[in-house]
Design a protein around this motif. Structure first.
Motif, short mmCIF file in Angstrom:
data_model
loop_
_atom_site.label_atom_id
_atom_site.label_comp_id
_atom_site.label_asym_id
_atom_site.label_seq_id
_atom_site.Cartn_x
_atom_site.Cartn_y
_atom_site.Cartn_z
N GLU A 1 -10.24 73.51 21.37
CA GLU A 1 -10.84 72.35 22.03
C GLU A 1 -11.82 71.63 21.10
O GLU A 1 -11.85 70.39 21.04
N VAL A 2 -12.62 72.39 20.39
CA VAL A 2 -13.58 71.81 19.45
C VAL A 2 -12.86 71.03 18.37
O VAL A 2 -13.21 69.88 18.04
N LEU A 3 -11.82 71.63 17.81
CA LEU A 3 -11.11 70.99 16.71
C LEU A 3 -10.29 69.79 17.18
O LEU A 3 -10.13 68.81 16.43
N ASP A 4 -9.77 69.83 18.39
CA ASP A 4 -9.06 68.67 18.92
C ASP A 4 -10.00 67.48 19.08
O ASP A 4 -9.63 66.32 18.79
N ALA A 5 -11.24 67.75 19.53
CA ALA A 5 -12.22 66.68 19.69
C ALA A 5 -12.57 66.07 18.34
O ALA A 5 -12.67 64.84 18.19
N LEU A 6 -12.78 66.91 17.33
CA LEU A 6 -13.09 66.42 16.00
C LEU A 6 -11.91 65.65 15.41
O LEU A 6 -12.09 64.62 14.77
N LYS A 7 -10.72 66.15 15.64
CA LYS A 7 -9.51 65.48 15.13
C LYS A 7 -9.41 64.06 15.69
O LYS A 7 -9.13 63.11 14.94
N SER A 8 -9.65 63.89 16.96
CA SER A 8 -9.54 62.58 17.59
C SER A 8 -10.50 61.58 16.95
O SER A 8 -10.10 60.45 16.60
N SER A 9 -11.74 61.98 16.76
CA SER A 9 -12.74 61.10 16.16
C SER A 9 -12.41 60.80 14.70
O SER A 9 -12.48 59.65 14.26
N TYR A 10 -12.01 61.83 13.97
CA TYR A 10 -11.69 61.69 12.55
C TYR A 10 -10.51 60.74 12.35
O TYR A 10 -10.56 59.82 11.51
N GLU A 11 -9.44 60.95 13.11
CA GLU A 11 -8.23 60.16 12.90
C GLU A 11 -8.43 58.71 13.32
O GLU A 11 -7.86 57.80 12.70
N GLN A 12 -9.25 58.47 14.33
CA GLN A 12 -9.54 57.09 14.69
C GLN A 12 -10.35 56.41 13.60
O GLN A 12 -10.08 55.27 13.22
N GLY A 13 -11.34 57.13 13.06
CA GLY A 13 -12.15 56.57 11.97
C GLY A 13 -11.33 56.32 10.73
O GLY A 13 -11.48 55.29 10.06
N ARG A 14 -10.43 57.25 10.44
CA ARG A 14 -9.56 57.07 9.26
C ARG A 14 -8.66 55.85 9.44
O ARG A 14 -8.50 55.05 8.51
N ALA A 15 -8.08 55.69 10.63
CA ALA A 15 -7.20 54.56 10.88
C ALA A 15 -7.96 53.24 10.74
O ALA A 15 -7.43 52.26 10.19
N ASP A 16 -9.20 53.22 11.20
CA ASP A 16 -10.00 52.00 11.07
C ASP A 16 -10.28 51.68 9.60
O ASP A 16 -10.20 50.51 9.18
N LEU A 17 -10.62 52.71 8.82
CA LEU A 17 -10.93 52.48 7.41
C LEU A 17 -9.70 52.06 6.61
O LEU A 17 -9.78 51.19 5.74
N LEU A 18 -8.58 52.67 6.92
CA LEU A 18 -7.35 52.38 6.18
C LEU A 18 -6.58 51.22 6.80
O LEU A 18 -5.53 50.83 6.28
N GLU A 19 -7.09 50.70 7.91
CA GLU A 19 -6.46 49.60 8.63
C GLU A 19 -5.00 49.94 8.96
O GLU A 19 -4.08 49.13 8.78
#
Length: 431
Positions: A412-430
């Protein structure tokens, strides 16, 4: 606040009489042959003393150049840099924070002058290890690690393990060299009713420990994927699963107090300095304070068994695109990497990126620098866990508080971190 350091505490020691960022007159920032320098280091700090000598050397070798030094504060430069650097009254060289959201952002907006040619001709690309160069180079999107050189680091920082030698002697334990030996040391203290690890879950320290544990199972490919987006991160993979599982187990075993989730970095540091805990895993920025305040015998060692360690270059020197004396700035940057200047950094506890650690007279400071050199020699700097995407600091703090409190499972902890990380990565990489 970033997991890289407790910025507020670091900045408090740098506060000098500030000069308004917009107050640099035209003749001081480019009229005639000048060199205008902005930095935010206290005169008594290791960096401040080293930069002062670099300025002296520059003046000795360039007597016809007028050198103007303006001491700013971290907040002034951080807050106002984008506005000031679009104008004509800019410094020729200035200290600035490294990373995607700071130097990278300015570089992507065309506000910084590329230093790639100077880095190659002056040998900076040979002097600095690959991991140190990561914070100096940014691509067209402002992402660190590739593209042009836009900055030059000349000191470093890293996370280490501080230990109370008196408490180690009383417990009959020695400095561990592997993670298994480290856990045996932790067991020895808990068997005596002593909580071994000073920790803080309300701020950056818990995240640093978690990342160190992940790095114990990681290689450079993992670091590059996590930090530089070279490939996808397996959030349920062995590195992050082991780190999260182990953190929870260490709380259950009493290695970490259960109330640590609500403690701050200052709580952690003062409790360790008071002699309550034998071990503190945290950054090199504590070193000078421990020298001044700890009244017992103490030492440090690198996180046992790791070839990769949490850490990076320190802040970087950048040259604004609108600077009028870029060649002067490049020459000054080159001087900061000379042995004489780097050895001053080392002697004063400033973690030089070059220089000779054997010339440091104080044993504790020499070990402090030699450990950093060991990491640097092996290209072992792995940066900080919150660096990849904006806002990740708060996500890591919150997630690991759940681990310490036992309110969420590792998946559960890692799923929460994954969601935030992947959204931030998508924003940075457009993406």
């Amino acid at each position: 606040m970033r997991l890289s350091k407790k910025v507020a505490g670091a900045v408090a020691g740098m506060m000098l009489a500030p000069i308004a960022l917009s107050g640099c007159s035209s003749d001081e920032s480019g009229g005639g042959d000048t060199l205008t320098i902005w930095h935010y280091e206290n005169d008594s700090s290791a960096m401040g003393q080293a930069w002062a000598r670099a300025i002296e050397i520059y003046e000795e070798e360039n007597p016809d150049v007028k050198v103007v030094v303006e001491n700013q504060t971290f907040e002034q430069i951080q807050k106002n840099a984008k506005i000031v650097l679009t104008g004509d009254s800019v410094p020729d060289v200035m200290e600035f924070n490294k990373g995607n959201a700071t130097a990278g952002q300015l570089a992507s907006q065309g506000l910084l002058y590329p230093l790639t040619e100077a880095a190659e001709s002056r040998g900076w690309d040979k002097t600095l290890s690959a991991s140190l160069q990561t914070t100096a180079r940014y691509d067209e999107r402002g992402l660190m690690g590739s593209g042009e050189w836009y900055g030059v680091p000349n000191y470093g920082e890293y996370v280490t393990v501080y230990y109370n030698k008196d408490m180690f002697a009383d417990a009959g334990v020695e400095v561990p060299t592997t993670l298994a030996e480290f856990e045996a040391v932790l067991d020895a203290f808990t068997s005596k009713g002593i909580t071994p690890l000073a920790e803080a879950g309300a701020e950056y320290p818990m995240g640093q420990l978690w990342y160190q544990l992940a790095l114990s199972k990681a290689d450079r490919n993992f670091v590059d994927s996590y930090q530089l987006f070279t490939s996808d991160v397996d959030w349920q993979g062995p590195e992050l699963t082991f780190a999260t599982d182990t953190l929870g187990k260490w709380v259950e075993k009493g290695y970490i107090s259960k109330d640590a989730a609500g403690l701050t970095a200052e709580d952690m540091g003062t409790s360790w300095i008071s002699g309550k805990y034998p071990i503190m895993v945290s950054g090199s920025w504590w070193f000078g304070r421990l020298v001044d305040e700890a009244k017992f015998e103490w030492g440090q060692f690198l996180f046992p068994g790791n070839t990769l360690q949490t850490g990076s270059s320190g802040n970087i020197w950048v040259v604004p695109e609108n600077a009028k004396n870029k060649e002067n700035a490049e020459e000054f940057l080159d001087i900061t990497l000379r042995d004489e200047v780097q050895n001053i950094l080392g002697e004063k506890g400033g973690l030089p990126v070059a220089g000779d650690a054997s010339k440091i007279s104080d044993e504790k400071t020499r070990v402090f620098t030699e450990d950093f050199n060991t990491i640097n020699k092996d290209d072992g700097l792995a940066f900080y866990p919150d660096w990849p995407v904006p806002g990740f600091y708060d996500e890591i703090v919150s997630a690991l508080q759940s681990t310490v409190n036992g309110t969420k499972s590792t998946p559960e902890v890692l799923d929460a971190l994954k969601s935030s990380y992947e959204q931030g990565r998508a924003d940075l990489l457009e993406e």
